[in-house]
Design a protein around this motif. Structure first.
Motif, PDB file in Angstrom:
ATOM      1  N   PRO A   1       3.804  -6.108 -10.232  1.00 15.92           N
ATOM      2  CA  PRO A   1       3.090  -7.364  -9.944  1.00 15.92           C
ATOM      3  C   PRO A   1       2.561  -7.467  -8.512  1.00 15.92           C
ATOM      4  O   PRO A   1       1.633  -8.245  -8.251  1.00 15.92           O
ATOM      5  CB  PRO A   1       4.152  -8.439 -10.211  1.00 15.92           C
ATOM      6  N   LEU A   2       3.105  -6.697  -7.584  1.00 17.88           N
ATOM      7  CA  LEU A   2       2.658  -6.756  -6.187  1.00 17.88           C
ATOM      8  C   LEU A   2       1.422  -5.894  -5.934  1.00 17.88           C
ATOM      9  O   LEU A   2       0.840  -5.955  -4.845  1.00 17.88           O
ATOM     10  CB  LEU A   2       3.786  -6.322  -5.248  1.00 17.88           C
ATOM     11  N   ARG A   3       1.053  -5.066  -6.904  1.00 19.75           N
ATOM     12  CA  ARG A   3      -0.156  -4.227  -6.832  1.00 19.75           C
ATOM     13  C   ARG A   3      -0.171  -3.365  -5.560  1.00 19.75           C
ATOM     14  O   ARG A   3      -1.108  -3.391  -4.766  1.00 19.75           O
ATOM     15  CB  ARG A   3      -1.407  -5.097  -6.910  1.00 19.75           C
ATOM     16  N   LEU A   4       0.866  -2.599  -5.394  1.00 22.20           N
ATOM     17  CA  LEU A   4       1.012  -1.756  -4.209  1.00 22.20           C
ATOM     18  C   LEU A   4       0.376  -0.382  -4.374  1.00 22.20           C
ATOM     19  O   LEU A   4       0.142   0.306  -3.376  1.00 22.20           O
ATOM     20  CB  LEU A   4       2.500  -1.579  -3.864  1.00 22.20           C
ATOM     21  N   ARG A   5       0.117   0.033  -5.589  1.00 20.27           N
ATOM     22  CA  ARG A   5      -0.362   1.403  -5.823  1.00 20.27           C
ATOM     23  C   ARG A   5      -1.789   1.594  -5.328  1.00 20.27           C
ATOM     24  O   ARG A   5      -2.641   0.720  -5.463  1.00 20.27           O
ATOM     25  CB  ARG A   5      -0.274   1.768  -7.304  1.00 20.27           C
ATOM     26  N   GLU A   6      -2.019   2.775  -4.786  1.00 21.48           N
ATOM     27  CA  GLU A   6      -3.337   3.161  -4.310  1.00 21.48           C
ATOM     28  C   GLU A   6      -4.103   3.874  -5.429  1.00 21.48           C
ATOM     29  O   GLU A   6      -3.514   4.297  -6.433  1.00 21.48           O
ATOM     30  CB  GLU A   6      -3.185   4.113  -3.116  1.00 21.48           C
ATOM     31  N   PRO A   7      -5.426   4.064  -5.271  1.00 26.62           N
ATOM     32  CA  PRO A   7      -6.201   4.793  -6.289  1.00 26.62           C
ATOM     33  C   PRO A   7      -5.656   6.191  -6.568  1.00 26.62           C
ATOM     34  O   PRO A   7      -5.812   6.709  -7.676  1.00 26.62           O
ATOM     35  CB  PRO A   7      -7.608   4.854  -5.669  1.00 26.62           C
ATOM     36  N   GLY A   8      -4.998   6.799  -5.576  1.00 27.06           N
ATOM     37  CA  GLY A   8      -4.438   8.143  -5.772  1.00 27.06           C
ATOM     38  C   GLY A   8      -3.208   8.174  -6.647  1.00 27.06           C
ATOM     39  O   GLY A   8      -2.703   9.245  -6.984  1.00 27.06           O
ATOM     40  N   GLY A   9      -2.673   7.005  -7.016  1.00 28.56           N
ATOM     41  CA  GLY A   9      -1.531   6.943  -7.924  1.00 28.56           C
ATOM     42  C   GLY A   9      -0.199   6.693  -7.255  1.00 28.56           C
ATOM     43  O   GLY A   9       0.794   6.419  -7.930  1.00 28.56           O
TER      44      GLY A   9
ATOM     45  N   VAL B   1       2.212  -0.064   3.163  1.00 25.54           N
ATOM     46  CA  VAL B   1       1.055  -0.506   3.944  1.00 25.54           C
ATOM     47  C   VAL B   1       0.460  -1.783   3.362  1.00 25.54           C
ATOM     48  O   VAL B   1       0.013  -2.668   4.086  1.00 25.54           O
ATOM     49  CB  VAL B   1       0.003   0.628   4.002  1.00 25.54           C
ATOM     50  N   ALA B   2       0.496  -1.899   2.041  1.00 27.39           N
ATOM     51  CA  ALA B   2      -0.101  -3.062   1.383  1.00 27.39           C
ATOM     52  C   ALA B   2       0.721  -4.339   1.568  1.00 27.39           C
ATOM     53  O   ALA B   2       0.183  -5.441   1.448  1.00 27.39           O
ATOM     54  CB  ALA B   2      -0.295  -2.784  -0.100  1.00 27.39           C
ATOM     55  N   ASP B   3       2.020  -4.206   1.865  1.00 20.37           N
ATOM     56  CA  ASP B   3       2.875  -5.391   1.997  1.00 20.37           C
ATOM     57  C   ASP B   3       4.028  -5.060   2.934  1.00 20.37           C
ATOM     58  O   ASP B   3       4.990  -4.398   2.546  1.00 20.37           O
ATOM     59  CB  ASP B   3       3.419  -5.823   0.634  1.00 20.37           C
TER      60      ASP B   3
END
Length: 361
Positions: free
Chosen positions: A302-310, A320-322
């Motif tokens: 739910p925090l959407r931490l994943r990057e496009p690279g997986g 880095v995102a949170d």
């Protein structure tokens, strides 16, 4: 249980990484149950070690480092590592009064109100200002997919389900994977099996000589670079290679560690390669997938931490995102000594994050 309880820090997982983090929280003035809580879904102390197979004795374990503040001494090398570590972790939790809550399943971490995170669990919800995620990988065994896999009439199992070599007596076994677990399985099963075949995607790399600090630092740096880029981490062993010890040397000399390239398909009664004018077939009753694990991070979705690279982009232990979320025991800190250092670093960063307000009275 509908009550939402407030703490400053929630630690998820009570393996090496979680206990190290809890120790450093305690040491720097955080009180368990008041300022922080440790949630663990396992039935008892021991982290993932408690689920290891009985034949993995403590003497076969490579690089098990003591937790901070209490040395692991006088362990019997002939005793199952699961028993050694379970007893040690239990003593550690008691000695430092870490008050681990278990079994508690963490189902989701979401954005809350006032800049806090909501940690939803089987025992209710915690509202927290920071999260140390130390959930490891044991709960996410990686099963590769190959053509024909669903047609195989024998048994397929993963390292996570391995209970010892005796169950393979008289059977033809294919072991898939070139890491430490794969080679240990091969060496154990070979005396019992009717036939054994070892396949890996890449040729295994055996490391001669001692594992120096420089080699270790270089390996960790390579893994760290991947997580900085937001790519899924590789294991440190995949970078360092396997130590060429006496057991490995004997396995190579005996032909047990006779590596074959990855097969092209699975058939109802074995595996096949397309590496010649005609398909080459190895009959099998069992396929044992020693193919590793992935980080158990679904509850953070739910925090959407994943990057496009997986992967999740991490600086040190901080995502880095949170900046409220720290991953300890992830990527470069997945080793036992790495987890100890990462626990200390995460707590140091969290103290800076929380410095705007005093700890709860």
């Amino acid at each position: 249980m509908n009550e939402t309880r407030e703490v400053e820090v929630v630690v998820t997982g009570a393996g090496q990484a979680g206990l190290s983090s809890a120790y450093h929280l305690r040491r720097t003035g955080f009180e368990p149950d008041r300022d922080f809580v440790v949630l663990d879904h396992s039935p008892g102390p021991g982290g993932a070690w408690q689920f290891r197979w009985p034949s993995l004795t403590y003497g076969k374990v490579h690089g098990m480092h003591s937790l901070p503040g209490m040395e692991l001494t006088d362990a019997d090398p002939a005793q199952p590592s699961a028993d050694v570590v379970r007893t040690y972790f239990d003593r550690y939790e008691r000695a430092f009064d870490l008050r681990v809550r278990r079994p508690v399943d963490v189902t989701a971490v979401r954005e809350g109100e006032g800049g806090r995170l909501l940690v939803e669990t089987s025992e209710g919800t915690w509202s927290t200002r920071a999260l140390i995620n130390a959930t490891g990988t044991w709960d996410r065994p990686f099963w590769p997919r190959y053509p024909g896999q669903e047609t195989f009439r024998g048994r397929q199992l993963h390292t996570a389900q391995y209970a010892g070599p005796e169950e393979f007596a008289g059977q033809r076994v294919v072991v898939v994977g070139g890491g430490a677990s794969g080679t240990q399985h091969l060496l154990e099963i070979a005396p019992y099996a009717a036939a054994i075949t070892w396949v890996t995607r890449r040729p295994p790399v055996f490391r001669e000589g001692p594992f120096s600090e420089d080699v270790g630092r270089a390996a960790v740096a390579l893994v760290e670079d991947r997580v900085r880029q937001g790519l899924p981490p590789r294991s440190v062993v995949s970078v360092t290679g396997l130590p060429l010890n006496d057991a490995i040397r004997q396995g190579l000399a005996d032909g047990v560690l006779d590596r074959q390239p990855m097969f092209d398909r699975i058939t109802p009664d074995g595996v096949e390669w397309d590496d010649g004018p005609h398909p080459r077939h190895a009959p099998a009753d069992v396929i044992l997938w020693a193919t590793g694990f992935r980080a158990a991070l679904d509850h953070l979705r739910p925090l959407r931490l994943r990057e496009p690279g997986g992967g999740i982009r991490v600086e040190g232990t901080r995502t880095v995102a949170d900046p409220r979320v720290h991953l300890v025991g992830y990527g470069p800190s997945a080793s036992t000594i790495g987890a100890n250092r990462a626990g200390r670093a995460a707590v140091r960063d969290i103290r800076r994050l929380l410095a705007e307000e005093p700890l709860a009275a």
